[in-house]
Scaffold this motif. Structure first.
Motif, short mmCIF file in Angstrom:
data_model
loop_
_atom_site.label_atom_id
_atom_site.label_comp_id
_atom_site.label_asym_id
_atom_site.label_seq_id
_atom_site.Cartn_x
_atom_site.Cartn_y
_atom_site.Cartn_z
N MET A 11 0.82 -1.22 0.00
CA MET A 11 0.00 0.00 0.00
C MET A 11 0.85 1.27 0.00
N PRO A 12 1.92 1.36 0.82
CA PRO A 12 2.76 2.57 0.73
C PRO A 12 3.36 2.77 -0.67
N THR A 13 3.70 1.67 -1.34
CA THR A 13 4.25 1.78 -2.69
C THR A 13 3.18 2.27 -3.66
N ILE A 14 1.95 1.79 -3.50
CA ILE A 14 0.85 2.26 -4.35
C ILE A 14 0.62 3.76 -4.14
N GLY A 17 3.59 5.67 -5.61
CA GLY A 17 3.52 5.64 -7.06
C GLY A 17 2.45 6.57 -7.60
N GLY A 18 1.28 6.58 -6.95
CA GLY A 18 0.21 7.48 -7.37
C GLY A 18 0.59 8.94 -7.19
N ALA A 19 1.25 9.24 -6.07
CA ALA A 19 1.68 10.62 -5.83
C ALA A 19 2.73 11.04 -6.85
N ILE A 103 -13.55 15.62 -25.53
CA ILE A 103 -14.44 16.76 -25.23
C ILE A 103 -13.92 17.56 -24.06
N SER A 104 -13.47 16.86 -23.01
CA SER A 104 -13.12 17.54 -21.77
C SER A 104 -11.62 17.74 -21.56
N GLY A 105 -10.79 16.94 -22.22
CA GLY A 105 -9.36 16.99 -21.95
C GLY A 105 -9.00 16.29 -20.65
N LEU A 106 -9.92 15.47 -20.14
CA LEU A 106 -9.72 14.81 -18.85
C LEU A 106 -9.73 13.30 -18.99
N CYS A 107 -8.84 12.67 -18.28
CA CYS A 107 -8.95 11.25 -17.99
C CYS A 107 -8.85 11.17 -16.47
N PRO A 108 -9.18 10.06 -15.85
CA PRO A 108 -9.17 10.03 -14.38
C PRO A 108 -7.85 10.46 -13.76
N GLY A 109 -6.73 10.00 -14.29
CA GLY A 109 -5.43 10.37 -13.71
C GLY A 109 -5.17 11.86 -13.76
N SER A 110 -5.36 12.45 -14.93
CA SER A 110 -5.09 13.89 -15.04
C SER A 110 -6.12 14.71 -14.28
N ALA A 111 -7.33 14.20 -14.14
CA ALA A 111 -8.36 14.94 -13.38
C ALA A 111 -7.98 15.03 -11.91
N ALA A 113 -4.92 14.75 -10.69
CA ALA A 113 -3.74 15.61 -10.61
C ALA A 113 -4.14 17.08 -10.74
N SER A 114 -5.09 17.37 -11.60
CA SER A 114 -5.57 18.74 -11.79
C SER A 114 -6.22 19.26 -10.51
N LEU A 115 -6.96 18.39 -9.86
CA LEU A 115 -7.56 18.77 -8.57
C LEU A 115 -6.46 19.07 -7.56
N GLY A 116 -5.39 18.29 -7.60
CA GLY A 116 -4.27 18.48 -6.68
C GLY A 116 -3.52 19.78 -6.88
N VAL A 117 -3.61 20.36 -8.06
CA VAL A 117 -2.94 21.64 -8.29
C VAL A 117 -3.90 22.81 -8.16
#
Length: 154
Positions: A11-14, A17-19, A103-111, A113-117
Motif C-alpha cells: 500500500m505505501p508503494t501504491i 507511485g500514485g503521488a 471533449i473535456s481533456g480529462l482522464c481520471p489520472g489527469s483529473a 492531478a488537476s484537482l491536486g494543483v
C-alpha cells in the motif's frame, strides 16, 4: 489473491507511485485540460514525449522484472498476461473514454492531478466520471439480474 500474502510495503508503494504519477502529470502540464486538448488538436505535441517517456520506463521495468524475477516482489503473484477478450464492451468503453477525453481533456489520472494543483472546477468532470461509472455498473447489474446469467461481454 488474498491481501495477507502481500508485502507490508504494498500500500505505501501504491500511494507513493500514485503521488509520483500525479506530480509528474502536474509538473509536465498534463493536468491542465487545455494542454491535453491542444495535443488532441495536434497543436502541442509535448504529451507524446510525456507518454513516450512513461512507456519507455514501464517497458524497461516489465522486461527486466519478468526476465529476472519469477514473482512480483510486492504481491508475490506470478507474472502473466491478463486475458481479456476484445469484445463489444471493450470497444464501447474505449469509444466512450476517447470521446470524453476529447471533449473535456480529462482522464481520471489527469483529473485527480488537476484537482491536486487547485483546479477545483474539475470536480464537475470528476462527478461526471463517477456518475458514468455508477450508471454502467447499475446497468450491468440490471442486465445480469434480468437475463439470469452474465453475457460473454461482461
Amino acid at each position: 489473491m488474498s491481501s495477507d500474502s502481500r508485502s507490508p510495503l504494498f500500500m505505501p508503494t501504491i500511494v507513493l507511485g500514485g503521488a509520483l504519477f500525479g506530480f509528474g502529470l502536474a509538473h509536465s502540464g498534463m493536468a491542465r485540460p487545455e494542454i491535453v486538448l491542444d495535443f488532441l488538436q495536434l497543436q502541442d505535441l509535448g504529451l507524446v514525449f510525456v507518454m513516450g517517456g512513461a512507456a519507455a520506463v514501464t517497458g524497461t521495468v516489465i522486461a527486466l522484472a519478468t526476465r529476472y524475477l519469477d514473482r512480483a516482489p510486492l504481491t508475490n503473484e506470478r507474472y502473466g498476461k491478463r486475458e481479456k477478450t476484445f469484445d463489444r464492451s471493450v470497444l464501447i468503453g474505449g469509444v466512450v473514454f476517447g470521446v470524453g477525453w476529447g471533449i473535456s481533456g480529462l482522464c481520471p489520472g489527469s483529473a485527480y492531478a488537476s484537482l491536486g494543483v487547485g483546479n477545483f472546477p474539475i470536480l464537475i468532470g470528476l462527478a461526471g466520471m463517477f456518475l458514468g461509472a455508477y450508471a454502467q455498473g447499475y446497468w450491468r447489474s440490471y442486465r445480469e439480474s434480468t437475463s439470469g446469467t452474465a453475457t460473454p461481454s461482461d
